[in-house]
Motif scaffolding. Structure first.
Motif, short mmCIF file in Angstrom:
data_model
loop_
_atom_site.label_atom_id
_atom_site.label_comp_id
_atom_site.label_asym_id
_atom_site.label_seq_id
_atom_site.Cartn_x
_atom_site.Cartn_y
_atom_site.Cartn_z
N PRO A 353 0.96 -1.34 -0.11
CA PRO A 353 -0.02 -0.18 0.02
C PRO A 353 0.90 1.29 0.05
O PRO A 353 1.90 1.35 0.43
CB PRO A 353 -0.95 -0.28 1.29
N HIS A 354 0.44 2.36 -0.40
CA HIS A 354 0.65 3.80 -0.43
C HIS A 354 1.98 3.88 -0.94
O HIS A 354 2.78 4.51 -0.40
CB HIS A 354 0.73 4.12 1.09
N ASN A 356 4.15 5.68 -4.01
CA ASN A 356 4.15 6.85 -5.10
C ASN A 356 4.70 6.09 -6.19
O ASN A 356 5.30 5.08 -6.32
CB ASN A 356 4.70 7.84 -4.59
N GLN A 360 6.83 2.92 -6.98
CA GLN A 360 6.45 1.69 -7.42
C GLN A 360 7.14 1.15 -8.62
O GLN A 360 7.67 -0.25 -8.76
CB GLN A 360 4.95 2.13 -8.18
#
Length: 464
Positions: A353-354, A356, A360
């Motif tokens: 999760p989370h 940017n 990624q």
């Protein structure tokens, strides 16, 4: 003549090796031409959605004609008889018209919400993070054995050389080359390299098939018809037809296929490419000829999956055999790159999760590297187990079909229904497969998929 091939002179062996290595260097040079400055996660995982018709065509069709096709199809005919060809050709051929209808709809849905993976679409269209994570985990588990399957094919290719390096080092070298493809420009690099790969594969298969026909009258050890009789262990027509249906649908929603869809420039590019993809079916009669030659002539392959390469070595000059090996190797490396990127996108975007955009991409490279290394080592040390796991791929990935159809055709299906259908489908498929329960000769994935679809699309009894 055939026995002489076992004692090729040093010059001939070197010529074969030189031809092989030159093609690999050429593929790396092609990958370098795809390099672009900067680039975000979308450019890395889906080529920024900018592949034209030709590049989409060679990338998407490359997922179909992997080393599993080049070696697996003639090997399957060699081991199981002619009936296996019906399944192999059937599911690929059926996937083309299904894709012609389905892919543009998925492309539009993905472009509307900025999706890069199928779990992205599930989150945006069904409004459920839980459903996204569940599907991401399922697809990740389905993808894990596929990388090792490509390396198992590469092992067969590399075994043709008398190199003194340990097999693990050779496979890790192949993993490094594939990682360089990915690191240069993400999905765009394997798309560019596919141009070379497709040319080599087409020419190599055609050359071996023509050489087999010319050499056929001389030295046939047994007649062809008895050799092609299906073995008693091959299941009947019901299994073949049900497998064709499941695998055609499952292929159309597999993560590498979805990544190719989102990489296309427009729905028109996709449909133009899908129209011409059946032309590649010409490879299968040629591969069938090679399988027939391997069945009826000497030398006999040491294993069924070596049937194509054994025939090629007996029929082609040394340099031609080197080019054939290079084409087979690239058919594994290009597909491996696509699988690794699809897996990395799912983990980096849908399971961690989370992150940017920059994170990624960075995570994606780390995941790809780890996946390639583990797949290479797994192919060497757990090949049999991984091959068995590979048969479960379509059992799992086909359960994403109902949700994908609901999105593509804009059906008002709730996340709860999609989740319940998935749970039921996976449970039924697992019980039938692992429990070896008789299903009347039908592939257990089909009743599981039908039950899943029934839950998703059955009319609601709730009063309006």
């Amino acid at each position: 003549m055939h026995s002489a091939n076992k004692f090729l002179p040093l010059a001939s062996v070197s010529l074969m090796t030189i031809a092989f290595l030159l093609i690999l260097l050429a593929s790396f040079a092609l990958a370098l031409t795809s390099r672009q400055r900067g680039g975000d996660a979308r450019a890395f995982f889906t080529a920024g959605g900018q592949l034209n018709t030709v590049l989409y065509f060679v990338l998407a069709v490359g997922e179909t004609y992997s080393i599993g096709t080049v070696l697996g199809f003639p090997g399957g005919v060699y081991a199981k008889g002619s009936t296996l060809a019906l399944w192999f050709v059937g599911y690929i051929l059926l996937a083309f018209p299904v894709g012609f209808v389905l892919y543009p709809r998925l492309w539009r849905a993905g472009r509307a919400c900025g999706a890069m993976t199928l779990p992205d679409l599930f989150r945006r269209c069904f409004g459920s993070i839980l459903l996204e994570r569940v599907f991401a985990l399922l697809l990740m588990l389905c993808l894990l054995p596929l990388g090792a399957s490509q390396f198992i094919g590469l092992t067969t290719v590399l075994a043709q050389f008398d190199w003194t390096l340990p097999p693990d080092i050779l496979l890790l070298g192949a993993a490094l080359l594939t990682f360089l493809y990915v690191g240069i420009s993400g999905l765009r690099a394997p798309a560019i390299v596919s141009l070379l790969k497709d040319f080599l594969v087409l020419v190599a298969i055609a050359a071996v098939a023509v050489a087999a026909l010319l050499a056929w009258p001389n030295g046939a050890a047994r007649p062809l018809q008895p050799a092609l009789q299906p073995l008693p262990s091959l299941k009947g027509d019901s299994f073949i037809i049900s497998t064709i249906l499941v695998q055609a649908l499952g292929f159309c929603v597999s993560p590498p296929t979805v990544a190719s869809i989102f990489a296309a420039k427009s729905p028109l590019s996709i449909q133009r490419a899908q129209i011409f993809m059946p032309l590649y079916m010409a490879l299968f009669p040629l591969l069938f000829i090679v399988a027939g030659y391997a069945l009826t002539h000497t030398p006999q392959p040491p294993r069924p999956d070596a049937a194509f390469l054994t025939a090629a070595k007996a029929l082609l000059p040394s340099w031609g055999f080197g080019l054939t090996l290079a084409g087979a190797a690239l058919s594994a490396l290009v597909v491996l790159a696509g699988i690794g990127l699809a897996l990395a996108a799912i983990v980096a975007r849908n399971l961690v999760p989370h992150l940017n955009d920059t994170e990624q991409k960075r995570w994606g490279l780390v995941i790809v590297a780890c996946y390639f290394v583990l797949s290479a080592l797994g192919a060497r040390h757990a090949g049999t187990l991984l091959t068995q796991l590979n048969t479960l791929f379509y059992l799992g990935v086909s359960q994403a079909v109902p949700g994908a159809l609901a999105i593509a055709f804009d059906r008002p299906v709730s996340a709860r229904r999609v989740g319940m259908g998935l749970a039921a489908g996976i449970s039924i498929a697992s019980v039938l497969k692992l429990g070896d329960i008789e299903t009347g000769g039908i592939n257990p994935a089909l009743p599981a998929l039908l039950f899943n679809m029934l839950i998703c699309f059955a009319p609601s009894t709730k009063k309006q």
